[in-house]
Design an enzyme around this catalytic site. Structure first.
Site, PDB file in Angstrom:
ATOM      1  N   CYS A 210      54.378  32.615  55.888  1.00  0.00           N
ATOM      2  CA  CYS A 210      55.081  33.390  55.080  1.00  0.00           C
ATOM      3  C   CYS A 210      56.116  34.345  55.591  1.00  0.00           C
ATOM      4  O   CYS A 210      57.072  35.135  54.847  1.00  0.00           O
ATOM      5  CB  CYS A 210      54.080  34.294  54.255  1.00  0.00           C
ATOM      6  SG  CYS A 210      52.776  33.332  53.567  1.00  0.00           S
TER       7      CYS A 210
ATOM      8  N   ASN B  92      52.920  33.079  44.643  1.00  0.00           N
ATOM      9  CA  ASN B  92      53.273  33.442  46.192  1.00  0.00           C
ATOM     10  C   ASN B  92      53.980  31.856  46.658  1.00  0.00           C
ATOM     11  O   ASN B  92      52.975  30.924  46.644  1.00  0.00           O
ATOM     12  CB  ASN B  92      51.795  33.640  46.817  1.00  0.00           C
ATOM     13  CG  ASN B  92      52.100  33.748  48.393  1.00  0.00           C
ATOM     14  OD1 ASN B  92      53.124  33.288  49.110  1.00  0.00           O
ATOM     15  ND2 ASN B  92      51.056  34.260  48.752  1.00  0.00           N
TER      16      ASN B  92
ATOM     17  N   HIS C 168      57.206  40.055  51.228  1.00  0.00           N
ATOM     18  CA  HIS C 168      56.840  38.637  50.908  1.00  0.00           C
ATOM     19  C   HIS C 168      56.054  38.925  49.541  1.00  0.00           C
ATOM     20  O   HIS C 168      55.241  39.971  49.529  1.00  0.00           O
ATOM     21  CB  HIS C 168      56.210  38.166  52.017  1.00  0.00           C
ATOM     22  CG  HIS C 168      55.270  37.149  51.553  1.00  0.00           C
ATOM     23  ND1 HIS C 168      55.664  36.031  51.135  1.00  0.00           N
ATOM     24  CD2 HIS C 168      53.848  36.912  51.825  1.00  0.00           C
ATOM     25  CE1 HIS C 168      54.616  35.150  50.803  1.00  0.00           C
ATOM     26  NE2 HIS C 168      53.546  35.822  51.231  1.00  0.00           N
TER      27      HIS C 168
HETATM   28  O1  UT7 Z   1      50.891  34.705  51.871  1.00  0.00           O
HETATM   29  C1  UT7 Z   1      50.208  34.882  52.743  1.00  0.00           C
HETATM   30  C2  UT7 Z   1      49.346  35.961  52.907  1.00  0.00           C
HETATM   31  N1  UT7 Z   1      48.484  36.410  52.191  1.00  0.00           N
HETATM   32  C3  UT7 Z   1      48.008  37.301  51.547  1.00  0.00           C
HETATM   33  O2  UT7 Z   1      48.772  38.403  51.587  1.00  0.00           O
HETATM   34  C4  UT7 Z   1      46.876  37.380  50.507  1.00  0.00           C
HETATM   35  C5  UT7 Z   1      46.409  38.846  50.665  1.00  0.00           C
HETATM   36  N2  UT7 Z   1      45.159  39.070  50.001  1.00  0.00           N
HETATM   37  C6  UT7 Z   1      44.989  39.002  48.694  1.00  0.00           C
HETATM   38  O3  UT7 Z   1      45.934  39.277  47.911  1.00  0.00           O
HETATM   39  C7  UT7 Z   1      43.555  39.442  48.165  1.00  0.00           C
HETATM   40  O4  UT7 Z   1      42.692  39.598  49.001  1.00  0.00           O
HETATM   41  C8  UT7 Z   1      43.424  38.487  46.931  1.00  0.00           C
HETATM   42  C9  UT7 Z   1      44.291  38.322  46.051  1.00  0.00           C
HETATM   43  C10 UT7 Z   1      43.313  37.066  47.504  1.00  0.00           C
HETATM   44  C11 UT7 Z   1      41.709  38.790  46.729  1.00  0.00           C
HETATM   45  O5  UT7 Z   1      41.600  39.924  46.117  1.00  0.00           O
HETATM   46  P1  UT7 Z   1      40.613  40.867  46.776  1.00  0.00           P
HETATM   47  O6  UT7 Z   1      40.553  42.343  45.675  1.00  0.00           O
HETATM   48  O7  UT7 Z   1      40.720  41.129  48.233  1.00  0.00           O
HETATM   49  O8  UT7 Z   1      39.257  40.173  46.226  1.00  0.00           O
HETATM   50  P2  UT7 Z   1      37.834  39.771  46.940  1.00  0.00           P
HETATM   51  O9  UT7 Z   1      38.320  38.628  47.548  1.00  0.00           O
HETATM   52  O10 UT7 Z   1      37.370  40.968  47.922  1.00  0.00           O
HETATM   53  O11 UT7 Z   1      36.745  40.000  46.010  1.00  0.00           O
HETATM   54  C12 UT7 Z   1      36.539  40.849  45.141  1.00  0.00           C
HETATM   55  C13 UT7 Z   1      35.412  40.416  44.036  1.00  0.00           C
HETATM   56  C14 UT7 Z   1      34.446  39.436  44.637  1.00  0.00           C
HETATM   57  O12 UT7 Z   1      33.273  39.867  44.011  1.00  0.00           O
HETATM   58  P3  UT7 Z   1      32.217  40.838  44.783  1.00  0.00           P
HETATM   59  O13 UT7 Z   1      31.612  40.297  45.932  1.00  0.00           O
HETATM   60  O14 UT7 Z   1      32.715  42.225  44.489  1.00  0.00           O
HETATM   61  O15 UT7 Z   1      30.965  40.751  43.438  1.00  0.00           O
HETATM   62  C15 UT7 Z   1      34.921  38.085  44.457  1.00  0.00           C
HETATM   63  O16 UT7 Z   1      33.662  37.181  44.167  1.00  0.00           O
HETATM   64  O17 UT7 Z   1      36.083  39.631  43.298  1.00  0.00           O
HETATM   65  C16 UT7 Z   1      35.338  38.239  43.102  1.00  0.00           C
HETATM   66  N3  UT7 Z   1      36.639  37.393  42.813  1.00  0.00           N
HETATM   67  C17 UT7 Z   1      36.942  36.976  41.660  1.00  0.00           C
HETATM   68  N4  UT7 Z   1      36.591  37.204  40.475  1.00  0.00           N
HETATM   69  C18 UT7 Z   1      37.348  36.747  39.477  1.00  0.00           C
HETATM   70  C19 UT7 Z   1      37.326  36.496  43.785  1.00  0.00           C
HETATM   71  N5  UT7 Z   1      38.126  35.836  43.240  1.00  0.00           N
HETATM   72  C20 UT7 Z   1      37.890  35.845  41.974  1.00  0.00           C
HETATM   73  C21 UT7 Z   1      38.478  35.568  40.795  1.00  0.00           C
HETATM   74  N6  UT7 Z   1      38.194  35.859  39.574  1.00  0.00           N
HETATM   75  N7  UT7 Z   1      39.454  34.358  40.646  1.00  0.00           N
END
Ligand code: UT7
Length: 337
Positions: free
Chosen positions: A127, A293, A262
């Site tokens: 990226c 993205n 990005h």
């Molecule tokens: O382009 C390359 C660089 N990439 C990036 O910059 C990505 C950076 N990271 C992000 O954008 C975020 O980490 C994500 C959007 C990928 C995820 O968001 P998050 O707020 O970090 O969520 P998480 O992975 O910490 O998950 C939080 C909760 C979890 O549940 P618990 O454990 O808190 O009960 C996940 O199981 O959200 C749950 N979860 C979902 N819930 C509904 C994870 N994915 C989903 C989903 N729908 N699609």
């Protein structure tokens, strides 16, 4: 022969500076809404929008390939200057979506554009690929090895989505953004701040083909990412590097007109904005909302769309910064075309 009597090689004379002269973009033609996405993964449209700012994304059709999208974006950028492929000295494609190890995507793109003798190569800095490549183009123009460089960020990430991973599947999208970089008397590309956090090299990875071979139902290597780790790293390292890019350009945050990070996650963009203490006068890019993205393509697509919509203007000072798999980063202050 003593050193003093040996023939001395001469250095090519380049331009004092470079700048982006024009941009062009193309987006995958299929609109995939969050509602549609949630027919494929266990999620809700609201969750996706709140966590990322994404409302819809663009997926390419089968006919829309990295090659065809790169060529179209490149042609659009060149047309704005009345140029054609034969005016280009070098083509650089920033991509992780070209699945043929050799030759590079850039060689095919150069061929299709009629840049038959141009230097052509790909960069793989995920990226951060566009910002890495822009830094190379600027150096090439200043050292005299090229006068006109076509830099294209292009991705077809929809083919590499792991639909079984609801934590990442909704993020990725397809498109290409091109920039014609040429000679300039005034500085149009500021010093790049770039590097890696290689202690986190395994945080985002795309499988290799041997891994795909074990899964015959899969056509492409899939993306795996620890999103939370990237998020945390972006909050600390990427913020600091963005501040450094402003400082290295010899300006202050108040001098900026536009901020185009990005397009990974609107929450990351907002946090960068807070940490950098950018004044409210700075226009902030939220292209992710209807684009998702697109890795190396996200910044050039966003630049061109912001110019098209009148959200940014020719001559504006913009901070761009890319970050992703590696973990790599690169950012610089640029003058918009
Ligand atoms: O382009 C390359 C660089 N990439 C990036 O910059 C990505 C950076 N990271 C992000 O954008 C975020 O980490 C994500 C959007 C990928 C995820 O968001 P998050 O707020 O970090 O969520 P998480 O992975 O910490 O998950 C939080 C909760 C979890 O549940 P618990 O454990 O808190 O009960 C996940 O199981 O959200 C749950 N979860 C979902 N819930 C509904 C994870 N994915 C989903 C989903 N729908 N699609």
């Amino acid at each position: 022969m003593s050193l003093s009597t040996r023939p001395q090689i001469v250095q090519a004379q380049g331009s004092p500076s470079s700048r982006i002269l024009a941009t062009g973009h193309v987006r995958g033609s299929r609109v995939v809404s969050n509602e549609e996405m949630c027919t494929m993964i266990d999620s809700t449209p609201e969750w996706i929008e709140q966590r990322t700012g994404i409302k819809e994304r663009r997926w390419a059709t089968e006919e829309e390939t990295p090659r065809s999208m790169a060529v179209e974006a490149g042609r659009k950028a060149l047309a704005k200057l009345g140029l054609s492929g034969s005016d280009v000295d070098a083509v650089i494609c920033a991509t992780v979506s070209h699945h043929r190890p050799s030759p590079s995507l850039a060689t095919y793109v150069a061929h299709d554009l009629g840049a038959f003798t141009a230097a052509a190569f790909d960069t793989n800095a995920a990226c951060a690929g566009f910002c890495y490549s822009l830094n190379l183009a600027d150096a090439m123009i200043r050292n005299g090895s090229a006068a006109t460089v076509l830099v294209i960020g292009v991705e077809k990430l929809s083919e590499m989505i792991n639909i079984a991973d609801r934590g990442t599947a909704f993020l990725f999208s397809d498109g290409a953004g091109a920039a014609v970089v040429g000679r300039s008397e005034s500085v149009g590309v500021g010093p790049a701040v770039w590097g890696t956090a290689s202690d986190q090299v395994e945080t985002i990875e795309i499988e290799d083909w041997s891994q795909v071979a074990g899964h015959p139902e899969q056509n492409h290597p899939l993306i795996a990412m620890d999103g939370r780790a990237v998020y945390k790293w972006a909050m600390t390292t990427v913020t600091a590097k963005a501040a450094e890019a402003i400082e290295k350009a010899g300006i202050t945050p108040a001098d900026l007109d536009v901020f185009i990070p990005h397009q990974a996650n609107d929450r990351i963009t907002d946090a960068l904005l807070r940490h950098l203490k950018l004044p409210e006068s700075v226009t902030v890019c939220h292209d992710i909302a209807d684009m998702g993205n697109t890795s190396a393509a996200s910044i050039p697509i966003a630049i061109d769309r912001m110019l098209e919509r009148g959200q940014a203007h020719s001559g504006d000072l913009a901070l761009i910064i890319g970050f992703g798999a590696g973990l790599v980063y690169a950012g610089q202050v640029i003058v918009l075309p």
